[in-house]
Design an enzyme around this catalytic site. Sequence first.
Site, PDB file in Angstrom:
ATOM      1  N   ALA A   3       0.850  -1.194   0.000  1.00 52.90           N
ATOM      2  CA  ALA A   3       0.000   0.000   0.000  1.00 52.90           C
ATOM      3  C   ALA A   3       0.878   1.233   0.000  1.00 52.90           C
ATOM      4  CB  ALA A   3      -0.911  -0.011   1.225  1.00 52.90           C
ATOM      5  N   LYS A   4       0.200   2.365  -0.084  1.00 55.93           N
ATOM      6  CA  LYS A   4       0.914   3.647  -0.171  1.00 55.93           C
ATOM      7  C   LYS A   4       2.001   3.797   0.890  1.00 55.93           C
ATOM      8  CE  LYS A   4      -2.580   6.660  -1.989  1.00 55.93           C
ATOM      9  NZ  LYS A   4      -3.827   6.757  -1.299  1.00 55.93           N
ATOM     10  N   ARG A   5       1.716   3.274   2.115  1.00 57.97           N
ATOM     11  CA  ARG A   5       2.694   3.490   3.194  1.00 57.97           C
ATOM     12  C   ARG A   5       4.047   2.835   2.902  1.00 57.97           C
ATOM     13  NH1 ARG A   5      -0.792  -0.194   5.058  1.00 57.97           N
ATOM     14  NH2 ARG A   5       0.066  -2.264   5.229  1.00 57.97           N
TER      15      ARG A   5
END
Length: 315
Positions: free
Chosen positions: A251-253
């Site tokens: 994911a983005k993180r």
Amino acid sequence: MNRGRFAPTPSGKMHLGNARTALLSWLHMRALGGEFVLRMEDIDTARSRGEWAELALLDLRWLGLDWDEGPDVGGPYAPYTQSERMERYAAALERLQASGHIYPCYCSRADILASASAPHGLSSEGPSYAGTCRHLTAAERAEKARRKDPSLRFALPEGREVRFADGIAGPQVFPPGSGGDFVISRADGLYSYQLSVVVDDADMRITDVLRGSDLLDSTPRQILLYEALDLAPPAFLHVPLLNGPDGKRLAKRHGGIAISAYRERGTAPERLVGWLAYVSGLIDRPEPVKASELVRSFDLSMIPRQPVVVDVPDI
Ligand code: GLU
């Protein structure tokens, strides 16, 4: 004729995980000689942005994928953008109401959390709905309706187990009541993912739904909706997700995973496709390859059956 699709939600930039699902769904269809549909799932207009939808089309084309029908090219089942298909969802909701599959629910999020029995709902959601509003009397309904607009829930048929054979994940059995009665439309009138995806896949004559395994436990709900609407369900194929080095879904993180970031920094699309193909078991080494070059040898059995842990590629 087999018909597959990729159905992105433009609530952010398309990333490695989405692109991998798109590539596999596209390869599955092209290997079968079928038709491939692109559908923009922007029904939640508060979360979606037109610029992300545009970017998704650009990213997919850059990766070498194409589609026979879609928001930009049209097709016999247009429109291919959910925000333009509201009357289709309204008509389906009316049918479900007329056939007695729906009831109004006045519970708030806090009520649901408080009343949730220990067993948790489907992994993609919070606790399962305990059915509090399912058996309200007419008088109780009228009383609650004075204070709050209801959401509408689908009443799971009593005692009904849902079984299906997933084309990748194998045989699936969901016991009666799995996940609880689910939302068909929210109190503010927004139609749910479950309703819109079933209406659209049926309208667009999709025969093969290949998507991430985060949606595996939505599938029994969708199968029950197909039945309630007198429609034949498609085949379902759920691919294990890509996880980051921390074991959590990519994911983005994890940083730097947007497809457009690779494009902007000058990465050749073949390098990214090579990486996606490698982590999906389609080639032995992460060498540059065109999507079209993978069609001939593509076989569903090559896809790993467990989530794959990956480092974000520095390419
Ligand atoms: N729009 C969903 C997503 O982007 C996919 C829905 C589906 O494939 O059924 O996660």
